[in-house]
Every structure is written in structure tokens, then in C-alpha cells.
Design a protein around this motif. Structure first.
Motif, PDB file in Angstrom:
ATOM      1  N   UNK A   1      69.071  70.796  22.553  1.00 28.60           N
ATOM      2  CA  UNK A   1      69.501  70.803  23.958  1.00 28.60           C
ATOM      3  C   UNK A   1      68.928  72.025  24.659  1.00 28.60           C
TER       4      UNK A   1
ATOM      5  N   UNK B   1      74.146  73.513  17.244  1.00 27.57           N
ATOM      6  CA  UNK B   1      72.842  72.926  16.936  1.00 27.57           C
ATOM      7  C   UNK B   1      72.929  71.422  17.137  1.00 27.57           C
ATOM      8  N   UNK B   2      72.088  70.901  17.998  1.00 27.95           N
ATOM      9  CA  UNK B   2      72.074  69.458  18.231  1.00 27.95           C
ATOM     10  C   UNK B   2      70.949  68.828  17.437  1.00 27.95           C
ATOM     11  N   UNK B   3      71.132  67.575  17.074  1.00 26.18           N
ATOM     12  CA  UNK B   3      70.048  66.875  16.382  1.00 26.18           C
ATOM     13  C   UNK B   3      68.841  66.779  17.311  1.00 26.18           C
ATOM     14  N   UNK B   4      69.120  66.499  18.576  1.00 26.72           N
ATOM     15  CA  UNK B   4      68.096  66.676  19.596  1.00 26.72           C
ATOM     16  C   UNK B   4      68.374  68.029  20.223  1.00 26.72           C
TER      17      UNK B   4
ATOM     18  N   UNK C   1      66.311  64.851   8.188  1.00 22.72           N
ATOM     19  CA  UNK C   1      65.451  63.929   8.942  1.00 22.72           C
ATOM     20  C   UNK C   1      64.179  63.621   8.178  1.00 22.72           C
TER      21      UNK C   1
ATOM     22  N   UNK D   1      60.967  60.153  15.161  1.00 20.44           N
ATOM     23  CA  UNK D   1      62.294  60.570  15.595  1.00 20.44           C
ATOM     24  C   UNK D   1      63.332  59.974  14.648  1.00 20.44           C
ATOM     25  N   UNK D   2      64.239  60.792  14.182  1.00 17.70           N
ATOM     26  CA  UNK D   2      65.315  60.313  13.328  1.00 17.70           C
ATOM     27  C   UNK D   2      66.642  60.628  14.007  1.00 17.70           C
ATOM     28  N   UNK D   3      67.421  59.599  14.236  1.00 21.08           N
ATOM     29  CA  UNK D   3      68.731  59.803  14.853  1.00 21.08           C
ATOM     30  C   UNK D   3      69.741  60.124  13.773  1.00 21.08           C
ATOM     31  N   UNK D   4      70.732  60.906  14.143  1.00 17.69           N
ATOM     32  CA  UNK D   4      71.797  61.201  13.193  1.00 17.69           C
ATOM     33  C   UNK D   4      73.119  60.952  13.891  1.00 17.69           C
TER      34      UNK D   4
ATOM     35  N   UNK E   1      73.961  62.080  20.966  1.00 12.18           N
ATOM     36  CA  UNK E   1      73.633  63.457  20.576  1.00 12.18           C
ATOM     37  C   UNK E   1      74.603  63.924  19.494  1.00 12.18           C
ATOM     38  N   UNK E   2      74.099  63.998  18.279  1.00 17.17           N
ATOM     39  CA  UNK E   2      74.909  64.526  17.185  1.00 17.17           C
ATOM     40  C   UNK E   2      74.743  66.034  17.187  1.00 17.17           C
TER      41      UNK E   2
ATOM     42  N   UNK F   1      63.989  68.797  16.914  1.00 17.47           N
ATOM     43  CA  UNK F   1      63.654  67.463  17.417  1.00 17.47           C
ATOM     44  C   UNK F   1      63.724  67.524  18.930  1.00 17.47           C
TER      45      UNK F   1
END
Lengths: 1079, 360
Positions: free
Chosen positions: B17, B12-15, A1012, A958-961, A757-758, B86
Motif C-alpha cells: 500500500x 505489511x500488505x500482500x499488495x 508467493x 501476481x499471487x493473491x493471499x 487486500x490481505x 507485490x
């Protein structure tokens, strides 16, 4: 016409309603590149238009291709009045210019407006046809690859490292042009965005040219920043490390499975993994081979030969001569290294490397942190085409860094970075890095010459070119053979060699206390190491590491011009000194002896300076156990006072003991042979200098050493010191199950799972009381950082056990009474059980190899348990508790051991303070150690997040960072190009958008979304080495307005999960270690 | 600590939360302060050595996130296509399902009412009466209205349309179908005598009506097929009146039922005495259904004309079932009665509804 750019506008969706009457929109699109513009037809009355346009073709110079972005504007057609802009998309064409990166850009992009944010999405297709045009005088540098990653990118190997490249371009800031008074905020923002985009492109092109000139094909560790100098202009500058990279032909074949923990890479001699048998036999005649060793620009052939001669002639002598006494050997060895490498590096103006992580063997020794700061007064940049002033400023600073490195007996600076802090017309320029000695082989020029003697070559079994997933240099393995070939005395083992001092013991440039290495017992090591790099994967550590921060505020009077600059200059040395003292105290409080990833930021505001130093502390097995902290009162007669002192002492001792348990710092028992090292007069107290009256102009060096004593003595003779001790003790450790570090990964954790989780978190605090003291301010700032960390832990608690990696704090003083702290980091899950196994097994041994072997034995069964479904967030405290109690017995003993036997400690730094009218430079040299960032850690057992794609119903990839250079459990199979984006967002309806928090929250989310989208359009599924380099936030609540600028960067990549890779027939090479994973 | 105030605080999370518990507080219309208080009482602080400040920051942040997502939740299909947040698909499903979930207490207050501005204005009364926050009431009401507007004019199955447009679970989509159906036909559900009925009772009845009495029951390709009752059928129901107007037929019907039930129920005498009243009640309801106004009173009529008399005679549910079965089937033996199909279509639904509604 060396290039043809083609763009096709496919469709739009979720467009905003532009016509209130019909609740619909008549949208069309303008596609602009350079001065050419095309338009699509109007697609009437739809929020989801299907333009499906023809291919718009732009015939352009490749120079323009590099500089300019493709600009796409979506508009609402209005028959009677001017067309309304809905928003824009800027697409950087650069990734399409390199044959190895992306071939097409295709996907949905958010339509962005600087006032309204994201307003729908547009589907675009972009391609580039490049024509070869070899005869032209090259202005462009198409094809040079850029990487933000500060290590050799995985799936490449470095054939050659050419060295430092830098460039800067300046311009007027559109925000400050006269026209800005009459144009709309939107037009002004767009002008700025566009200008910075252009300048970034130009900068990249110019750097690319320099790389081509040097004979390289890539820039690694590319760091681009911009300075908003206000009235005086806009500076975009960049530094990087030029390399010649070769793509590993068959990435899966060449790469050891990612499950290999870093230690494993070390264990096996790299050449044994060489997938290509040919390379083993690499004769002197293999041209490729030769290339691989060369390190320096291909120019200056004359030198190379001479340097290699030196090499040949000197080796036998030094090697033999030093024979038995390791202690003496240090000198000649170092001399040799210096001689070998100096010539190679000296021809280069700046032997700097922006890399923070290196393949095993690259770093021979690490000298310590070198840094320099300078305060400048800004004035208008008169001629944008001649940015000499700014160039000269940086040049001065770099020279200073270079001389600091020399003073430490080092010929190179690694982990190098530069930054600025600007307030009104005052600018602080800062640079820092880690002085280091690099492997002589890397320093050979023209490589071939050094090895022209065939007999020598034949003695090198290890001219390997082991590629690996993480990308590697070709080097000589750290085996005895290779060093024998060099004629050097037995080389230092990789797990401790980098800790050995690079300078001449008898001619130490500063007061220092050395002991024999606790690992190999052959060479001297300092008692404390500070570095700016990641810890070398092969380094032997005891226990786990942790994040350490030193925080400091200093009030200053408001002032103008030179007076202001001088005031700041005067404050800086004291701030740095105090930050270092804090770091040292906190390090000792944790029972550790080395810092990695040290980053010291000093930000200037109108009435204060804020300093924040972050680093990852570890216990290096090779260094002595740190002594405790001892408190001394100044009036020992008073009994109650004594009691007070002893209470504090007890608290401190308790904390140290607790920390040792917490971080599993349980050093192996040491045989108490203090080998002939100079034992200092016991108990000599060196007090902390609270006031720095000594440091006036004539004092060129301050003795800031904390050495020459058993324990670190804090003399509390004033209230400040009491405060300090207090704040030392109030640093709360991370909650159970959490670890944190500001390096790529946490030393001591090897078994990452796939949870990732970034996040970015920003806080702005308003200091409402005008009568603040330095002390009060410090407390506020300290609480601010601590609370922010606590919030992060709380937010991410569902990921426990996890580690916050690359925790990167940035402070700013945007206005009079505001302090802004921004954090970007990644939380990664790991498998606790396995961690403990490793620890247990690893704790009692000092040798990395042993760990590796154990790991290997364990891997199989442990993997099984990892995958068992029961791995839900378990309570980690349980496990640790037991573990800790076991360690607890050992702790006191260990403490007492080091107390007596490690009497000698040193920590050294040089304070060079030169005050000039408005310029101060300051460099400090500290001891350090080097390291290489641990490589991608083991298998991401896909516990939580299964593959990111293929969710039914979702059409968004989905794009991970991540700010790291890798994603656990995966392998990067392709780099698609650099992402470097700059956005401005402004609002005139702040309250309606949820206040400042609502505004910034939305903006950061939008920036993520645009990153993303661009990555996905390039065909990628992740951004690695992501960073938010700038977040400038300004507000005017009274006018209901706010503005924010954000600059982000990273490398777009395609990764594949290990499990997916294994599903495809595995190449035989991987089977040895790969087999372990497959089950 | 008075010297410092947090001016801005975002995460702010990329996913994205999201905490389900906090989401529920937000849906329930809690203020941030209330949510923080409840979370503290729930012991979340011990979980991660957090402080009240930390909890406040986290709650604020999540409330803001939900607020930003709300726009997307109004059109759930956008949630899967948007780029701003996301969110893993299973989380998306959770967000949607919870957003469209409603309180039984609330739905009982507005079931069958016109989903108009007027009704919305009265929501503060509903809020006061049910103890559900006004904010939550508004969300639920707006959800009803939004779903109603979208599916109102669509062809095809009501449940399927709702599912397709709002990505709801099967169960929730059925409930919404009932709400839409009730709102469209404006069934009276609020009278005191109907208070004992739960939303699920009505939802069950709605399914019966939708499946048997609407246009869609005979033709599944017309607009509004599941929303509007089959006019022709309602017209035909008038023909059933013969069952009570023709005295011979009424007597014969009664004797057939009595013969069948004799000895099988404890309330035989009461049944025998009341037969004509009950039968008149049921048939009159049928005959009146062609008037829209009487359609609205369908449920109140069932209660007044049938359920209450039986209840006062202490019929058991078993008695009801037995009676209605024979009451319905006996008509088949009446050879002078020509409207068997209509009768069955009518009584099938009425029987199911009464059985569902016959409880305390």
C-alpha cells in the motif's frame, strides 16, 4: 526405491556482491536431499548466473519424500578460503506426491539467509516419479491431501467424513543444545528451521497414515502448531478432520456459478442442481451413494446395524407421538437424534471436527461453546520418541471438552481448535469448540445398512450428490420429504433449526431461559448463542454483523514453578468470566443476540495474563430481541448519585439505539404471543459478580447466567463496574463505509466485488510504568487494540466500502513489560448499493427464501450498475445516513417490544472449576448457534483489480493471499497442496536495519514473498485459508540484536475469474443461474 | 497515555500500500513529523476519523516501505522482477517516474556541472538557496549521476537508452538526456546573465544540439553518439570565418539581408547598424567551438554576443526570427561561399536556440 526426485538448477538473478574487489560473485549451488548432495559448476563472475545444470536425481523412500524438504544452498566459491554461503531455499516436495495436486515445481525462489534476509533469486525445476509399491508395509502416506481450509474445499465433495485426527512429535530445540554455544547464529537458525521442517513433514506423514487407516484420503481443517518449550524441547502438533473427498469431475458443470449468493444455494433444493441425472435415481445399490452417508470409520460394523435399527424402529413412534405440541416434541426428537448418532460417534474417541463451516443440513442444532484450559509445568522431554506426556495432557483436555458437549445434549464438537501459551516453564493448554448435534444421516455408519430397506430409499427423493463449487457433503435436502422419510416430525427450517436447543428442556444442565423460535415458532431457542464456527449460510439474520472484542489484563506476581502455575490457575476462571461478561455487555450494546467465530485467547507473561476474546456478533432472526442494559446503583437515596446513574443509563440507551441504526438491526415486528414458555419472575436482578470469593474449590458450578431478567442489569457498586461501563461506551464503531468481522464473511453482506487486500500488522507496546493497576493495564490494552483497528481502517480507507474479514488478533507477552498484538485479515470491497437493496428487501421478512428471491430479481439491474465506471469510492455515509434515518423510527419501538415480550432470556454456561496443585481445567459451556460459512459470495464485479496477470513488462506472477477459503468473483479450479513454512530471521545490526520495526517489516514482507514464490512455482495464483500461526519476536536493543520466528500456512490454489470461466462455453447446467451473470 | 509507548509498529500488505501524497513528502525529504503535520493540515484526518497517532503510524510505515523500495528504484528494471513487494505495474511506473522527477530550481543549479563528489558536497548550498531539502537534493543529484553513468558508454539513442534502462516516460527521458548531455559537455549555465533561462529552455537547446551537432546526427551506431559533439563538424566550423574576414562577402551578406528586411521591421535601422557586430558574434562563436573550453561558453556567448545587443535595441521575437531566417538564407546566394552545408547545420541549431532563449 519407491520414488525418484529430480531437480534442475536453471539460473540465478540479483545475487549479492560477494567479492568486493570485483563487485561480482562466483556462485555455485548445492542440492541436498536426505544425505545425498549434488553440486553445480561454479558460474564465475556474475550476479545473474546461468547454471542450467543437469537433472540431479535422488532415489529415495516415499517416507523421506514426505518428511524431508529439498534443500538448495547457493554459495560463493572462494579458492583460498571456505566458500561463503549466500543463502538457502527449502522446497517442500509434498505437493508433488499427490496425483491431484501439482505435477512440477518450477520458478524463481527467493534465496533466503537467516541473517541477511532475501539475497537474490534462484530458478529451480523439481519433479517426482513415484513407483507403486503396494506390498510394502506402509510408513508413508503419500497421496493424502491436506487442506488448511476449514470447510469442504471448493471443487471437492465429501463422500465421507471420518472425524478427528491428531498427532504430535517432540524433539530437543537446537537453540538449547550445548552445541549452540559454539556455533554461529546462522547455523543454529538453520538447524532449527530444518528440524521444524522435518518434524512438520513427519507429523503430516503420521497423520496421513491415520487417515489411510480410517479409509479416508484427505485432511480438512488441518491445523499445525509448534510449541517452543525452551529448555524442555520443541513440540510440533497438529489436528484435523479426516475425510474422503471426491473431486468434482467437471468443476464448471457441477458448480453453481460463484455468483450464487449463499442463500441461493439454499433456496434451490440441491438435487435440482445435480448435474448428473444418474445420481438422482441413486438406488440403494449404488455403492458410491452409500459411501456418501457414512461418517464414521469403516470399522465396527456391528454397531452400525444396531444404530440403524434404532433409527427405523424409533422413528414412527417419536414422529407421531409428538404431534401437535412442538414444545414437547423437542425432548423425544432430541433423544432420538442422540440415540441415532451417539453410537456412531461414541465409538470414536473424540467426535471433534475442526471444520467451521458446513453444508446446509449438516448441523441440526448447536448447543454452545465448550472450552477447557489447563495449566502445566513443563519439564524436559526425555525421550523424543515417546511424547506420551504431551499426548496425555491433550487427551485430558479433549475428554473434558467431550463431557461438556454431552452436558449440553450434544454428541459432537465442531469448530474445534487447540492452542498453547508458554512463559518460561508454565504452559497454558487451551481447547475450544462448539457443541453440536449433527444430522443423523451423517452419523450412519456403513451407511448402507441404514437404508437397506428399498422402500425407504424410494421415498427419498433426495439422495443427491450435489457437488458445488464450494464443496459439499451429500446430504438429504432439508425438505419435508427427507425428514418424513426419517419419520421425524417436521424438521426445523434451515434458517433457524440450528438455533433450536439440543438439550432436553426439562432437564437443562444449567439455568436457562427459552422462548419459542421467532422464526418457526415451533421449538425452543435460547436468548443468546455463542459459537466458534462461521455462521451457517442459510441462517436468517437481521441487519449486519460486527466484530466484538473483550479485552482484559490481570497482573500477577512473578513466581516460579508450582506456585506460579497455581497462581495462574487461580486467575483463569475470573478472566474467563470477565471476558464473557464483557462479550455479553457488548453484544447487548449492539442490540444483537449471537456470536460466531468466538475465539478466546489467554496469554501468559511473567507478571501478567492477557485475555482477548474476539467474535462476530449478529442478530439472528430466530432468537429473541435482546433486552437493554439497565444500570442500578446501590444507594438509591442519594439524589446526585441517582442523576449520575440515569445519565449513564441514557448514554447506554442512546448507544444501543445508535448501534441498531448502524448495523441495520431492525427486527421484524413480532406478534406478541409468548407461547407458554416459563416466564421468569420479572425484574429479578442478577448482579455481576465482581469478586469471586464464591468460586472456591467446593463450588463446582457458578451461576453465571445473565438471564432471568428483562434487561441486563449492571449494578455499579464498585469502581470496576463504572470502569466497565465506561469502556463499553468508548468502543468506537468502525468509520462509515467499514465493517469488520472475524468470521469468513460478514453476515448481511452478499455482494462482494473483487478488491482484495490481505495484510499483517504487528504492534509491540512497552509498559513503562511499573506501578500499574489492573484497571490501568486494562485501559492500555483496550486502547492498544482500538488504536490498532483505527490504524487499519485508515490504511485501507481507499477501499471503502469494504469489510475487514477474518480479523484475527493474536496477543502475546513476549517479555516483562511488553504486549504484542498481531493481526492478519483481509479487506474486501463490496457493492454498497446492492447491499442496501438487499437489506431493504430483506429487512421486513424473516424468511431467507424471500431474500433470495428478491436478490434474484434484483441481480440483473444491480449488476449493471456495479459495473458502471462511476463506482469509485463513493461516500458511503450519505447513503447510510438516509437509510438509517428511515430505520430510526422503528428502532425505539422494537426496543420496547422486546423489553416486554422477551422477558425470558437465558444465557447459560457452566463453570466447572477444578483446582489441582498445578493443573486447572476449565470448561465453560455456553449456548450457541451453528452455522455454515457463507459461500463465496457473488460475482466480483471487477471494478478495481482486473485480472492479476498480464501486466506488460512484469515477469512476476501476481499471487493473491487471503485468510478466507475463497476469493470473491472467482472459482477455485485446483488445489495444489498445503503451504506450511517456518522461517527464522535474526540480526545483529538492528539499528542499521531500521530498528525493530524496520527489521520486522522487512521480515514479514520476505515471508509473504517466499509464500508467493512457492505458490507461483506450483503453478498457482493464490493462497487461500492463509494464516500466520506464529510470530515470536525477541529483541535485545542494547546488544543491537533481534530475532523473529514466523510460521505461516495456507492452501495453494489456481483460481479463475468468473468472467473468464464464462468466456469458455458454459456447460448447460450453469445456464440457469449463470445467465444472470453473463451480461 | 504516558504509561505506554509503541515499541514496534508495522503493517505489511500482500499488495504494497502506498499513498502518492505521502510518497511525495518522502521524496521531498520531509521528516516524519513534518509530513504528519502537513497531512493533518491537509485534512486527511476527517477522511477516516483518524487521530494524530494513527497518522503518525501510517506515515512511519510508508516512509519505511519507501526506504526499502529505494534500493530497487536505483535500478528500475529490478522493480518489475523483484519478489519482495507485490506492486501493480501502474504503481511501479508511478514510483519510478516520481522518484526520477526533479525540481526545476534544483536542476538549474547543477545543470552543466560535473556530476562529481565536489559538486555533491556543495549541495547544502544548493539546498539553502533553493529551499529544497538536502535529502531531496541528494536524491536528485544521485539520480543524475546514476543515469549519466549508465548511459555514458552505451551505443544508440540517448533518449532510448535512458528510457530502456530507467523505464521513464518519454518526456522525463528527454529531460534526462538533456541533463546528461549538459553534464558531459559541461555547458556553463550558472552565470548571472543566464539566470533568466529555465531548464526547459536549455532542454530544448540540448535536443537541437543532440539532433544536429553530435556524432549520432550522422552515424547512429557509435558509442557516445548522442553525448559527444561531432569533432569533425566543429573543426569545419572554422571555415565559416570567411563570412566575416572576407570584407566583400560581409558587405554582400549585409546588403542581401538589408534588402530583404527593409520595411518589414521596426528595428531596421538598428539592425543595419549592428549587422556586422552581430554577424561577427555568431561566426566567432562557431569558429571557437573546436575548443572544449569555448563549447562550455556556447550559451553565455549566444547571450552576450547576440541576444543582449538585440534586447537593448528592443528587437521583438518576430524581429529576431525574421533576421535570423534571412541572415541564414542569404548566405546561400553568396556564390563565393563554399561551406553551405556546415553553415546550415550550424545556423539551424543556433537559430532555434536563440529563438528559444530570446525572452525576458
Amino acid at each position: 526405491m519407491p520414488g525418484k526426485l529430480k531437480a534442475k538448477i536453471v539460473a540465478g538473478r540479483h545475487l549479492p556482491v560477494m567479492d568486493r574487489a570485483s563487485d561480482l560473485t562466483d556462485a555455485f549451488v548445492e542440492v541436498k536431499f536426505g544425505n545425498t548432495t549434488f553440486k553445480t559448476d561454479v558460474y564465475p563472475k556474475s550476479l545473474n548466473p546461468q547454471w542450467n545444470s543437469e537433472w540431479f536425481k535422488f532415489e529415495v523412500d516415499d517416507e523421506d519424500l514426505q518428511d524431508e524438504p529439498l534443500q538448495i544452498t547457493v554459495l560463493d566459491h572462494d579458492t583460498y578460503s571456505a566458500n561463503d554461503a549466500i543463502g538457502k531455499v527449502y522446497i517442500d516436495i509434498d505437493p508433488l506426491l499427490s496425483s491431484e495436486a501439482a505435477t512440477v515445481i518450477s520458478g524463481w525462489f527467493p534465496i533466503y539467509d537467516t541473517i541477511h534476509g532475501i539475497r537474490g533469486e534462484i530458478n529451480v525445476l523439481v519433479k517426482v516419479d513415484l513407483f507403486n509399491d503396494l506390498n510394502r508395509f506402509r510408513q508413508s502416506s503419500c497421496g493424502v491431501k491436506f487442506f488448511c481450509t476449514t470447510s469442504i474445499p471448493r471443487c471437492y465433495r465429501a463422500a465421507m467424513v471420518h472425524g478427528f485426527v491428531e498427532e504430535l512429535v517432540v524433539n530437543e530445540d537446537p537453540e538449547y543444545q550445548w552445541i549452540d554455544r559454539i556455533r554461529t547464529p546462522r547455523a543454529s537458525n538453520e538447524a532449527r528451521q530444518r528440524l521444524i521442517s522435518l518434524m512438520s513433514g513427519e507429523l503430516q506423514r503420521k497423520i496421513g497414515l491415520k487417515v489411510l487407516e480410517m479409509g479416508g484420503n484427505a485432511v480438512v481443517g488441518y491445523l499445525q502448531c509448534f510449541d517452543l518449550e525452551g529448555e524442555s524441547g520443541l513440540v510440533v502438533r497438529a489436528i484435523g478432520t479426516a475425510c474422503t473427498l471426491e473431486k468434482l469431475s467437471n468443476s464448471s458443470a457441477a458448480a453453481p456459478p460463484a455468483c450464487n449468493s449463499p442463500s441461493k444455494d439454499i433456496k434451490e433444493p440441491p438435487f435440482s442442481e445435480d448435474p448428473n441425472p444418474n445420481t438422482h435415481s441413486s438406488g440403494p445399490s449404488t455403492p458410491l451413494k452409500t459411501q456418501t452417508y457414512s461418517f464414521s470409520p469403516s470399522k465396527s460394523y456391528s454397531r452400525q446395524s444396531s444404530s440403524s435399527d434404532t433409527d427405523l424402529s424409533l422413528t414412527p413412534k417419536t414422529g407421531m407421538g409428538s404431534g401437535g405440541s412442538a414444545g414437547k416434541e423437542g425432548g423425544p426428537l432430541k433423544t432420538l437424534l442422540r440415540q441415532q448418532t451417539q453410537s456412531a460417534l461414541e465409538q470414536r474417541e473424540f467426535p471433534f471436527f475442526t471444520l467451521t463451516s458446513f453444508p446446509p443440513g449438516f448441523l441440526i442444532h448447536v448447543g454452545g461453546v465448550v472450552s477447557a484450559r489447563s495449566v502445566k509445568l513443563l519439564d524436559r522431554i526425555h525421550n523424543p520418541d515417546e511424547p506420551e506426556t504431551r499426548d496425555a495432557w491433550w487427551e485430558e483436555i479433549r475428554q473434558e471438552i467431550k463431557s461438556h458437549a454431552r452436558a449440553l445434549g450434544c454428541h459432537a464438537v465442531v469448530g474445534y481448535s487447540e492452542s498453547t501459551s508458554i512463559c518460561e516453564e508454565v504452559c497454558i493448554l487451551s481447547a475450544s469448540g462448539t457443541a453440536a448435534v449433527l444430522h443423523p444421516k451423517f452419523m450412519q455408519e456403513g451407511c448402507l445398512d441404514g437404508y437397506s430397506d428399498p422402500s425407504r430409499l424410494s421415498r427419498q427423493p433426495a439422495t443427491f450428490s450435489a457437488g458445488s463449487e464450494k464443496g459439499e457433503f451429500d446430504i438429504f435436502p432439508q425438505s419435508k420429504d427427507s425428514s418424513a422419510a426419517l419419520g421425524l416430525e417436521e424438521p426445523s427450517p434451515p434458517s433457524c433449526g440450528f438455533c433450536h436447543i439440543p438439550y432436553d428442556e426439562l432437564n437443562i444442565p444449567f439455568p436457562a431461559h427459552l422462548t419459542y423460535c421467532y422464526h418457526c415458532r415451533r421449538q425452543k431457542v435460547p436468548d443468546v448463542l455463542f459459537t466458534t464456527i462461521d455462521m451457517p449460510a442459510e441462517a436468517a439474520v437481521t441487519g449486519k454483523g460486527c466484530l466484538i472484542q473483550a479485552r482484559l489484563c490481570r497482573l500477577k506476581k512473578k513466581a516460579q514453578g508450582e506456585v506460579n502455575a497455581t497462581a495462574i490457575s487461580n486467575l483463569l476462571p475470573f478472566m474467563e468470566y470477565e471476558l464473557h461478561t464483557q462479550l455479553m455487555n457488548k453484544l447487548k450494546l449492539r442490540g444483537m443476540n449471537a456470536l460466531f467465530g468466538l475465539r478466546i485467547q489467554i496469554s501468559v507473561g511473567e507478571n501478567m495474563l492477557v485475555g482477548l476474546a474476539s467474535a462476530t456478533a449478529v442478530y439472528l432472526t430466530a432468537l429473541p430481541t435482546p433486552g437493554g442494559i439497565q444500570i442500578a446503583g446501590k444507594t438509591p437515596s442519594d439524589i446526585t448519585y441517582e442523576q449520575h446513574i440515569s445519565n449513564m443509563q441514557k448514554k447506554i440507551n442512546d448507544t444501543i439505539a445508535k448501534n441498531k441504526e448502524l448495523y441495520e438491526v431492525n427486527p421484524p415486528e413480532v406478534i406478541e404471543e409468548v407461547i407458554g414458555s416459563p416466564i421468569p419472575e420479572p425484574r429479578q436482578r442478577s448482579r455481576l459478580f465482581r469478586s469471586h470469593s464464591e468460586s472456591s474449590d467446593e463450588v463446582s458450578e457458578l451461576d453465571l447466567s445473565h438471564g432471568k431478567k428483562d434487561a441486563f442489569v449492571l449494578e455499579i457498586d464498585d469502581t470496576d463496574a463504572v470502569e466497565d461501563i465506561h469502556s463499553l461506551l468508548t468502543d468506537t464503531p468502525a468509520p462509515a463505509g467499514f465493517y469488520s468481522c472475524n468470521t469468513e464473511i460478514m453476515p448481511g453482506i452478499y455482494n462482494w466485488t473483487s478488491g482484495l487486500q490481505m495484510f499483517t500488522s504487528v504492534r509491540v507496546f512497552r509498559l513503562s510504568n511499573a506501578n500499574l493497576t489492573n484497571q490501568g493495564l486494562n485501559k492500555i490494552f483496550n486502547d492498544l487494540c482500538e488504536n490498532l483497528l483505527k490504524s487499519l481502517y485508515f490504511k485501507l480507507r481507499s477501499m471503502i466500502p469494504c469489510c475487514l474479514c477474518h480479523l484475527n488478533f493474536t496477543v502475546a507477552v513476549p517479555e516483562d513489560e511488553l504486549i504484542q498484538v498481531a493481526v492478519t485479515a483481509v479487506a474486501m470491497t463490496f457493492d454498497k448499493d446492492q447491499a442496501q437493496e438487499n437489506w431493504k428487501l430483506g429487512a421486513d421478512k424473516t424468511h431467507m427464501k424471500a431474500i433470495v428471491e428478491n436478490e434474484e430479481q434484483l441481480q440483473f439491474p444491480l449488476e449493471l450498475c456495479t459495473e458502471s465506471p462511476s463506482t469509485n469510492p463513493f461516500s458511503p455515509c450519505r447513503g447510510t445516513g438516509l437509510q438509517e434515518s428511515a430505520n430510526a423510527h422503528a428502532t425505539p419501538r422494537a426496543a420496547s417490544v422486546d423489553y416486554s415480550s422477551f422477558a425470558d432470556r437465558w444465557s447459560s454456561w457452566i463453570e466447572l472449576i477444578r483446582l489441582k496443585a498445578q493443573t486447572i481445567r476449565r470448561g465453560s459451556i455456553k449456548t450457541t448457534s451453528s452455522l455454515e460459512k457463507a459461500s463465496p459470495l457473488p460475482e466480483g464485479r471487477s471494478r478495481s483489480l482486473r485480472s492479476t496477470r498480464s501486466y506488460a513488462g512484469s515477469t512476476v506472477a501476481v499471487v493473491k493471499m487471503t485468510p478466507l477459503s475463497f476469493i470473491p468473483g472467482t472459482r477455485i479450479i485446483k488445489y495444489l497442496g498445503i503451504i506450511n513454512m517456518f522461517f527464522i530471521r535474526e540480526t545483529t545490526s538492528l539499528r542499521e536495519e531500521g530498528g525493530v520495526s524496520g527489521f520486522l517489516h522487512a521480515f514479514i514482507a520476505e515471508v509473504f514473498a517466499m509464500v508467493r514464490a512457492h505458490v507461483a512455482a506450483l503453478g498457482g495464483n493464490a493462497v487461500v485459508s492463509y494464516s500466520m500461526k506464529e510470530c515470536v519476536f525477541m529483541e535485545n536493543p542494547n546488544k543491537n540484536q533481534a530475532q523473529c520466528l514466523i510460521n505461516v500456512s495456507g492452501d495453494a490454489v489456481i483460481f479463475m475469474r468468473e468472467s473468464e470461466l464464462e468466456a469458455t462455453p458454459a456447460p448447460p447446467q450453469t445456464s440457469c443461474s449463470g445467465g444472470e451473470v453473463t451480461t | 497515555m504516558g504509561k505506554m509507548s509503541v515499541e514496534l509498529d508495522v503493517f505489511v500488505g500482500n499488495t504494497t500500500i502506498m499513498d502518492e501524497e505521502v510518497y511525495q513528502f518522502w521524496l521531498d525529504g520531509y521528516t516524519v513529523a513534518d509530513a504528519v503535520r502537513v497531512r493533518m493540515e491537509g485534512g486527511v484526518l476527517q477522511e477516516c476519523e483518524a487521530s494524530a497517532e494513527v497518522l503518525h503510524s501510517d506515515t512511519m510505515d510508508q516512509f519505511r516501505t519507501f526506504q526499502m523500495c529505494e534500493r530497487l528504484l536505483h535500478c528500475p528494471s529490478k522493480l518489475a522482477n523483484q519478489l519482495l513487494f507485490q506492486i501493480p505495474p501502474h504503481r511501479q511506473a508511478m514510483l519510478i517516474e516520481r522518484y526520477y522527477a526533479f525540481d526545476d530550481a534544483f536542476v538549474r543549479e547543477v545543470l552543466g556541472k560535473k556530476l562529481s563528489k565536489g559538486t555533491k558536497k556543495d549541495l547544502d548550498d544548493v539546498s539553502a538557496k533553493t529551499g529544497i531539502t538536502l535529502k531531496s537534493c541528494r536524491r536528485q543529484f544521485d539520480n543524475f549521476k546514476r543515469v549519466f553513468k549508465v548511459v555514458e558508454e552505451l551505443k544508440g539513442s540517448l533518449v532510448e537508452n535512458i528510457q530502456q534502462h530507467f523505464l521513464l516516460s518519454d518526456k522525463l527521458a528527454r529531460d534526462y538526456a538533456a541533463i546528461v548531455f549538459f553534464a558531459n559537455n559541461r555547458f556553463e549555465t550558472g552565470k548571472r546573465k543566464l539566470q533568466y533561462l529555465s531548464f526547459q529552455d536549455f532542454a530544448f537547446c540540448a535536443v537541437q544540439l543532440i539532433n544536429n551537432w553530435t556524432v549520432g546526427a550522422v552515424d547512429n551506431m557509435v558509442e557516445d553518439m548522442d553525448v559527444d559533439l561531432d569533432k569533425e563538424f566543429l573543426q569545419d566550423l572554422k571555415d565559416l570565418k570567411v563570412l566575416i574576414t572576407d570584407k566583400d562577402m560581409l558587405d554582400q551578406h549585409k546588403s542581401l539581408v538589408c534588402t530583404a528586411l527593409r520595411g518589414k521591421t521596426k528595428v531596421f535601422n538598428e539592425m543595419e547598424a549592428n549587422f556586422k557586430n552581430l554577424s561577427r558574434g555568431l561566426v566567432n562563436i562557431a569558429a571557437k567551438l573546436m575548443n572544449a573550453k569555448d563549447v562550455r561558453d556556447f550559451f553565455i556567448d549566444l547571450v552576450e554576443k547576440f541576444i543582449e545587443p538585440c534586447r537593448s535595441d528592443r528587437w521583438t521575437a518576430g524581429d529576431i526570427k525574421l533576421f535570423l531566417t534571412h541572415y541564414t538564407n542569404s548566405v546561400h546566394i553568396l556564390d563565393t561561399f563554399k561551406h553551405q552545408v556546415v553553415w546550415d547545420r550550424y545556423m539551424g541549431v543556433v537559430k532555434s536556440c536563440i529563438l528559444k532563449m530570446y525572452h525576458d
